[in-house]
Motif scaffolding. Structure first.
Motif, mmCIF file in Angstrom:
data_model
loop_
_atom_site.group_PDB
_atom_site.id
_atom_site.type_symbol
_atom_site.label_atom_id
_atom_site.label_comp_id
_atom_site.label_asym_id
_atom_site.label_seq_id
_atom_site.Cartn_x
_atom_site.Cartn_y
_atom_site.Cartn_z
ATOM 1 N N UNK A 108 49.110 -27.253 -14.224
ATOM 2 C CA UNK A 108 48.611 -27.950 -15.412
ATOM 3 C C UNK A 108 49.416 -27.571 -16.659
ATOM 4 N N UNK A 109 50.560 -26.924 -16.436
ATOM 5 C CA UNK A 109 51.439 -26.481 -17.530
ATOM 6 C C UNK A 109 50.707 -25.543 -18.480
ATOM 7 N N UNK A 110 49.966 -24.631 -17.892
ATOM 8 C CA UNK A 110 49.228 -23.630 -18.654
ATOM 9 C C UNK A 110 49.404 -22.287 -17.957
ATOM 10 N N UNK A 111 48.791 -21.250 -18.517
ATOM 11 C CA UNK A 111 48.845 -19.922 -17.912
ATOM 12 C C UNK A 111 47.432 -19.384 -17.765
ATOM 13 N N UNK A 112 47.283 -18.407 -16.879
ATOM 14 C CA UNK A 112 45.975 -17.787 -16.653
ATOM 15 C C UNK A 112 46.113 -16.274 -16.736
ATOM 16 N N UNK A 113 45.071 -15.642 -17.300
ATOM 17 C CA UNK A 113 45.076 -14.182 -17.366
ATOM 18 C C UNK A 113 43.653 -13.649 -17.360
ATOM 19 N N UNK A 114 43.446 -12.585 -16.601
ATOM 20 C CA UNK A 114 42.211 -11.813 -16.652
ATOM 21 C C UNK A 114 42.444 -10.724 -17.689
ATOM 22 N N UNK A 115 41.784 -10.833 -18.831
ATOM 23 C CA UNK A 115 42.060 -9.956 -19.968
ATOM 24 C C UNK A 115 41.601 -8.534 -19.664
ATOM 25 N N UNK A 116 42.475 -7.572 -19.888
ATOM 26 C CA UNK A 116 42.143 -6.165 -19.641
ATOM 27 C C UNK A 116 41.067 -5.701 -20.614
ATOM 28 N N UNK A 117 40.205 -4.826 -20.147
ATOM 29 C CA UNK A 117 39.079 -4.380 -20.969
ATOM 30 C C UNK A 117 39.548 -3.685 -22.243
ATOM 31 N N UNK A 118 40.678 -2.958 -22.180
ATOM 32 C CA UNK A 118 41.120 -2.225 -23.371
ATOM 33 C C UNK A 118 41.771 -3.130 -24.413
ATOM 34 N N UNK A 119 41.971 -4.403 -24.101
ATOM 35 C CA UNK A 119 42.454 -5.332 -25.118
ATOM 36 C C UNK A 119 41.344 -5.719 -26.089
ATOM 37 N N UNK A 120 40.110 -5.539 -25.673
ATOM 38 C CA UNK A 120 38.958 -5.841 -26.525
ATOM 39 C C UNK A 120 38.287 -4.551 -26.987
ATOM 40 N N UNK A 121 38.086 -3.638 -26.036
ATOM 41 C CA UNK A 121 37.414 -2.368 -26.335
ATOM 42 C C UNK A 121 38.451 -1.248 -26.274
ATOM 43 N N UNK A 122 39.306 -1.201 -27.289
ATOM 44 C CA UNK A 122 40.422 -0.262 -27.274
ATOM 45 C C UNK A 122 40.127 1.020 -28.042
ATOM 46 N N UNK A 123 38.901 1.192 -28.478
ATOM 47 C CA UNK A 123 38.556 2.377 -29.251
ATOM 48 C C UNK A 123 38.905 2.261 -30.719
ATOM 49 N N UNK A 124 39.486 1.115 -31.112
ATOM 50 C CA UNK A 124 39.835 0.895 -32.507
ATOM 51 C C UNK A 124 38.726 0.161 -33.244
ATOM 52 N N UNK A 125 39.114 -0.511 -34.325
ATOM 53 C CA UNK A 125 38.124 -1.120 -35.207
ATOM 54 C C UNK A 125 38.203 -2.645 -35.249
ATOM 55 N N UNK A 126 39.141 -3.241 -34.507
ATOM 56 C CA UNK A 126 39.351 -4.687 -34.608
ATOM 57 C C UNK A 126 38.093 -5.476 -34.252
ATOM 58 N N UNK A 127 37.445 -5.141 -33.151
ATOM 59 C CA UNK A 127 36.263 -5.898 -32.744
ATOM 60 C C UNK A 127 35.140 -5.751 -33.761
ATOM 61 N N UNK A 128 34.886 -4.540 -34.236
ATOM 62 C CA UNK A 128 33.811 -4.341 -35.217
ATOM 63 C C UNK A 128 34.110 -5.081 -36.513
ATOM 64 N N UNK A 129 35.361 -5.041 -36.956
ATOM 65 C CA UNK A 129 35.724 -5.784 -38.159
ATOM 66 C C UNK A 129 35.606 -7.290 -37.940
ATOM 67 N N UNK A 130 36.005 -7.745 -36.757
ATOM 68 C CA UNK A 130 35.906 -9.175 -36.454
ATOM 69 C C UNK A 130 34.454 -9.638 -36.504
ATOM 70 N N UNK A 131 33.570 -8.866 -35.898
ATOM 71 C CA UNK A 131 32.158 -9.244 -35.891
ATOM 72 C C UNK A 131 31.578 -9.230 -37.307
ATOM 73 N N UNK A 132 32.003 -8.269 -38.128
ATOM 74 C CA UNK A 132 31.542 -8.229 -39.521
ATOM 75 C C UNK A 132 32.011 -9.470 -40.285
ATOM 76 N N UNK A 133 33.276 -9.828 -40.123
ATOM 77 C CA UNK A 133 33.829 -10.969 -40.850
ATOM 78 C C UNK A 133 33.204 -12.288 -40.407
ATOM 79 N N UNK A 134 32.985 -12.436 -39.109
ATOM 80 C CA UNK A 134 32.514 -13.719 -38.584
ATOM 81 C C UNK A 134 31.093 -14.059 -39.016
ATOM 82 N N UNK A 135 30.365 -13.100 -39.534
ATOM 83 C CA UNK A 135 29.056 -13.422 -40.105
ATOM 84 C C UNK A 135 29.189 -14.422 -41.252
#
Length: 206
Positions: A108-135
């Motif tokens: 289908x001229x696309x790509x597929x990936x199973x996202x690694x858990x540490x790309x979201x839960x990497x111990x940093x602050x990106x997810x928490x900041x994202x959730x704060x902003x998206x409010x």
């Protein structure tokens, strides 16, 4: 008369619908009403929403036929360069071989990936900041506030968050700055620390 042997995989029409995991957090780049399979899929959506390379996404993605079976990915993502990706959150248990999914998606001229858990839960602050902003994803900033803040940033180069808040007069200040970050008028560092009064704000120029 011999009986037909049943396939160990479910046919496309037999695939269960994704579980509707929901929470009162707006989305930014979603097309249509999202349906999230799990909390991990919802968190991945937050990361997609603040990724400047992502143009839009849908959840779930369309079912991909893999031989006589099928797979419904958590997301179909369209990037700003026109590329299309199908993604699954890290907690997804695949009923078909991942290489077969990748091959079907490539057709289908696309790509597929199973996202690694540490790309979201990497111990940093990106997810928490994202959730704060998206409010504040649905907040509309007045033209006067936007022009005033951008003019200040043009003059100073960069300002702290607390200094930026003082420039906002017609909209709730925190909501206004968050909305302008999400709309890519201004930029802040999301990985190093939680957004605070000392966070530096810079103007984004197209």
């Amino acid at each position: 008369m011999s009986s037909r042997r049943k396939s160990p995989h479910k046919a496309v029409s037999d695939l269960p619908a994704p579980v509707d995991y929901s929470e009162p957090l707006p989305t930014l780049k979603c097309v249509g009403k999202p349906l999230f399979r799990s909390r991990q899929a919802r968190d991945l959506a937050c990361i997609l929403d603040i990724n400047p390379d992502v143009a839009c996404w849908t959840a779930p993605g369309p079912t991909v036929k893999v031989g006589s079976c099928g797979h419904t990915p958590d997301f179909r993502v369209v990037d700003r360069d026109g590329g299309v990706r199908f993604l699954d959150a890290a907690d997804r248990v695949l009923a078909v071989d991942i290489e077969h999914i990748k091959q079907a998606v490539r057709e289908q001229r696309a790509s597929y990936r199973l996202v690694a858990v540490d790309e979201v839960y990497d111990g940093g602050f990106r997810l928490r900041n994202a959730r704060d902003l998206l409010q504040y994803a649905n907040v509309t900033v007045s033209l006067a506030d936007r022009l005033r803040l951008l003019a200040f940033l043009d003059q100073e180069g960069s300002l702290t968050m607390s200094e930026c808040l003082s420039a906002i007069r017609n909209t709730e200040p925190v909501a206004a700055i968050a909305s302008l970050i999400l709309q890519r008028f201004v930029d802040v560092e999301l990985d190093d620390a939680l957004i605070g009064p000392e966070t530096m704000v810079r103007r984004i120029r197209s």
